[in-house]
Design a protein around this motif. Sequence first.
Motif, mmCIF file in Angstrom:
data_model
loop_
_atom_site.group_PDB
_atom_site.id
_atom_site.type_symbol
_atom_site.label_atom_id
_atom_site.label_comp_id
_atom_site.label_asym_id
_atom_site.label_seq_id
_atom_site.Cartn_x
_atom_site.Cartn_y
_atom_site.Cartn_z
ATOM 1 N N ASP A 43 127.829 31.325 121.329
ATOM 2 C CA ASP A 43 126.833 30.207 121.994
ATOM 3 C C ASP A 43 125.364 30.576 121.393
ATOM 4 O OD1 ASP A 43 128.852 28.882 123.590
ATOM 5 O OD2 ASP A 43 128.562 30.438 125.043
ATOM 6 N N LEU A 45 123.811 33.430 121.885
ATOM 7 C CA LEU A 45 123.108 34.447 122.848
ATOM 8 C C LEU A 45 123.318 35.862 122.411
ATOM 9 C CD1 LEU A 45 124.248 32.651 126.332
ATOM 10 C CD2 LEU A 45 122.141 32.439 125.004
ATOM 11 N N GLU A 46 122.336 36.826 122.557
ATOM 12 C CA GLU A 46 122.589 38.115 122.395
ATOM 13 C C GLU A 46 123.061 38.860 123.613
ATOM 14 O OE1 GLU A 46 118.789 39.873 121.661
ATOM 15 O OE2 GLU A 46 118.576 39.286 119.664
ATOM 16 N N LYS A 47 124.053 39.453 123.461
ATOM 17 C CA LYS A 47 124.850 40.281 124.339
ATOM 18 C C LYS A 47 124.874 41.637 123.902
ATOM 19 C CE LYS A 47 126.248 36.475 126.315
ATOM 20 N NZ LYS A 47 127.418 35.895 127.164
#
Length: 112
Positions: A43, A45-47
């Motif tokens: 998506d 997004l940084e994780k």
Amino acid sequence: MTRELDDMSKGGGIWVSPMEVEARLLQHESVGECAVVAYIDGDGLEKPVACVVPAAGRVVDARELIAFCRDGLASFKQPREVVVLEEPPKTATGKIQRGVARRLAADRLGKD
């Protein structure tokens, strides 16, 4: 921007210091060395992902480490994945190369 700030990532829209997560991971008996880096999920997004070298004679259990972090860190700081390495990528002076660790994590997790 300092090198430490370059290593920061956003989790849940809030800045996360990898050193804080690493300090928690290093409290676990199965962790010898670690580097926490950000990876971009599907998506965008940084994780946070933990690149972990097991302590001598130990085996790393990813679920156990994530649960261990859950007990000591805010939810947005917890690693979402654990990548086990034989040794962390380091410079000639012994500093962990976070850029290389990020690429190793992305390769292992099948992400670009």
